[in-house]
Motif scaffolding. Structure first.
Motif, PDB file in Angstrom:
ATOM      1  N   LEU A  79       0.828  -1.208   0.000  1.00 29.28           N
ATOM      2  CA  LEU A  79       0.000   0.000   0.000  1.00 29.28           C
ATOM      3  C   LEU A  79       0.860   1.255   0.000  1.00 29.28           C
ATOM      4  N   GLY A  80       1.960   1.229   0.739  1.00 25.70           N
ATOM      5  CA  GLY A  80       2.870   2.378   0.735  1.00 25.70           C
ATOM      6  C   GLY A  80       3.444   2.643  -0.644  1.00 25.70           C
ATOM      7  N   ARG A  81       3.832   1.580  -1.346  1.00 19.45           N
ATOM      8  CA  ARG A  81       4.371   1.736  -2.693  1.00 19.45           C
ATOM      9  C   ARG A  81       3.290   2.229  -3.656  1.00 19.45           C
ATOM     10  N   LEU A  82       2.055   1.713  -3.508  1.00 19.55           N
ATOM     11  CA  LEU A  82       0.949   2.155  -4.352  1.00 19.55           C
ATOM     12  C   LEU A  82       0.659   3.643  -4.140  1.00 19.55           C
ATOM     13  N   MET A  83       0.616   4.078  -2.875  1.00 20.62           N
ATOM     14  CA  MET A  83       0.349   5.496  -2.598  1.00 20.62           C
ATOM     15  C   MET A  83       1.464   6.379  -3.152  1.00 20.62           C
ATOM     16  N   ARG A  84       2.693   5.926  -3.022  1.00 25.23           N
ATOM     17  CA  ARG A  84       3.830   6.705  -3.524  1.00 25.23           C
ATOM     18  C   ARG A  84       3.804   6.781  -5.050  1.00 25.23           C
ATOM     19  N   ASP A  85       3.516   5.660  -5.712  1.00 20.69           N
ATOM     20  CA  ASP A  85       3.486   5.636  -7.177  1.00 20.69           C
ATOM     21  C   ASP A  85       2.351   6.478  -7.748  1.00 20.69           C
ATOM     22  N   GLN A  86       1.207   6.489  -7.078  1.00 24.85           N
ATOM     23  CA  GLN A  86       0.046   7.221  -7.572  1.00 24.85           C
ATOM     24  C   GLN A  86       0.027   8.681  -7.115  1.00 24.85           C
ATOM     25  N   GLY A  87       0.908   9.041  -6.180  1.00 26.51           N
ATOM     26  CA  GLY A  87       0.935  10.415  -5.684  1.00 26.51           C
ATOM     27  C   GLY A  87      -0.172  10.699  -4.684  1.00 26.51           C
ATOM     28  N   TRP A  88      -0.573   9.683  -3.927  1.00 24.69           N
ATOM     29  CA  TRP A  88      -1.669   9.837  -2.983  1.00 24.69           C
ATOM     30  C   TRP A  88      -1.191  10.097  -1.565  1.00 24.69           C
ATOM     31  N   GLU A  89       0.090  10.216  -1.332  1.00 24.26           N
ATOM     32  CA  GLU A  89       0.607  10.332   0.031  1.00 24.26           C
ATOM     33  C   GLU A  89       0.030  11.530   0.770  1.00 24.26           C
ATOM     34  N   VAL A  90       0.003  12.697   0.126  1.00 24.44           N
ATOM     35  CA  VAL A  90      -0.492  13.909   0.770  1.00 24.44           C
ATOM     36  C   VAL A  90      -1.986  13.784   1.053  1.00 24.44           C
ATOM     37  N   ASP A  91      -2.747  13.271   0.086  1.00 30.97           N
ATOM     38  CA  ASP A  91      -4.192  13.124   0.282  1.00 30.97           C
ATOM     39  C   ASP A  91      -4.506  12.188   1.447  1.00 30.97           C
ATOM     40  N   VAL A  92      -3.786  11.089   1.543  1.00 31.24           N
ATOM     41  CA  VAL A  92      -4.020  10.143   2.627  1.00 31.24           C
ATOM     42  C   VAL A  92      -3.639  10.781   3.962  1.00 31.24           C
ATOM     43  N   ALA A  93      -2.546  11.531   3.985  1.00 29.70           N
ATOM     44  CA  ALA A  93      -2.142  12.209   5.216  1.00 29.70           C
ATOM     45  C   ALA A  93      -3.172  13.255   5.633  1.00 29.70           C
ATOM     46  N   VAL A  94      -3.695  13.999   4.675  1.00 33.73           N
ATOM     47  CA  VAL A  94      -4.712  15.019   4.982  1.00 33.73           C
ATOM     48  C   VAL A  94      -5.977  14.360   5.525  1.00 33.73           C
ATOM     49  N   HIS A  95      -6.395  13.261   4.933  1.00 33.93           N
ATOM     50  CA  HIS A  95      -7.590  12.571   5.430  1.00 33.93           C
ATOM     51  C   HIS A  95      -7.342  11.979   6.817  1.00 33.93           C
ATOM     52  N   GLY A  96      -6.099  11.589   7.096  1.00 39.27           N
ATOM     53  CA  GLY A  96      -5.765  11.140   8.443  1.00 39.27           C
ATOM     54  C   GLY A  96      -5.886  12.265   9.455  1.00 39.27           C
ATOM     55  N   VAL A  97      -5.473  13.469   9.056  1.00 34.29           N
ATOM     56  CA  VAL A  97      -5.607  14.633   9.929  1.00 34.29           C
ATOM     57  C   VAL A  97      -7.077  14.973  10.130  1.00 34.29           C
TER      58      VAL A  97
END
Length: 187
Positions: A79-97
């Motif tokens: 999942l970490g590699r998928l988020m990094r490849d798709q550029g979803w890291e910031v979006d996932v972090a924002v939704h976590g906040v």
């Protein structure tokens, strides 16, 4: 004491004779097959059977003893590699906040101010009243600082504060065609 049955006699229960007779036709077939194999070996031996190799897909690697991407992976790594490849890291972090919103802004403010959306470094927050909207606008620089500490510098640059949803007078019983709206209703 009874005597054991003679080995040359047939067993009454199984109905089989102790001496087994071979099928003459099967024996002849095996002998002829063995003879052909001997002749073929004398002529030049056997040629090994060529196995067809699967066509190699471009970029495919040959399996090896070292771990690679084709081996079973942990779900968190995948999942970490998928988020990094798709550029979803910031979006996932924002939704976590957004899920931890009460711990960031405090329980009283979280009760009256809810994050609605995040789009290109702009966080939109909806408040329950205009008084809370004014309060949040005053605290916006501090909120941006807290969010950037949680998410990384530059993730949130603007907090867009919006007041409560107001009723629309464009439809319904108090609508005036071509008129100026509900001004004369409160007269």
């Amino acid at each position: 004491m009874p005597e054991p049955p003679d080995s040359s006699e047939s067993d009454p229960e199984s109905g089989a004779a102790s001496e087994v007779e071979h099928d003459k036709q099967g024996l002849e077939l095996a002998k002829s097959l063995a003879g052909r194999l001997k002749q073929q070996a004398a002529k030049g031996g056997f040629k090994p059977v060529k196995r067809r190799r699967r066509p190699r897909i471009d970029g495919a690697q040959i399996s090896s003893a070292r771990p690679d991407d084709r081996d079973p992976q942990r779900l968190t790594n995948t999942l970490g590699r998928l988020m990094r490849d798709q550029g979803w890291e910031v979006d996932v972090a924002v939704h976590g906040v957004m899920a931890r919103w009460p711990s960031i802004v405090g329980p009283e403010m979280a009760e009256h101010c809810k994050p609605e959306s995040y789009d290109d470094t702009v966080l939109t927050v909806r408040t329950s009243s205009t008084a809370w909207a004014t309060q949040l606008k005053l605290l916006a620089p501090d909120l941006v600082r807290r969010l950037n500490a949680e998410l990384g510098e530059g993730t949130v640059t603007v907090v867009n504060v919006q007041g409560p949803h107001t009723p629309s007078w464009r439809k319904g019983p108090r609508t005036i065609r071509g008129g100026r709206g509900p001004r004369d209703t409160y007269g």
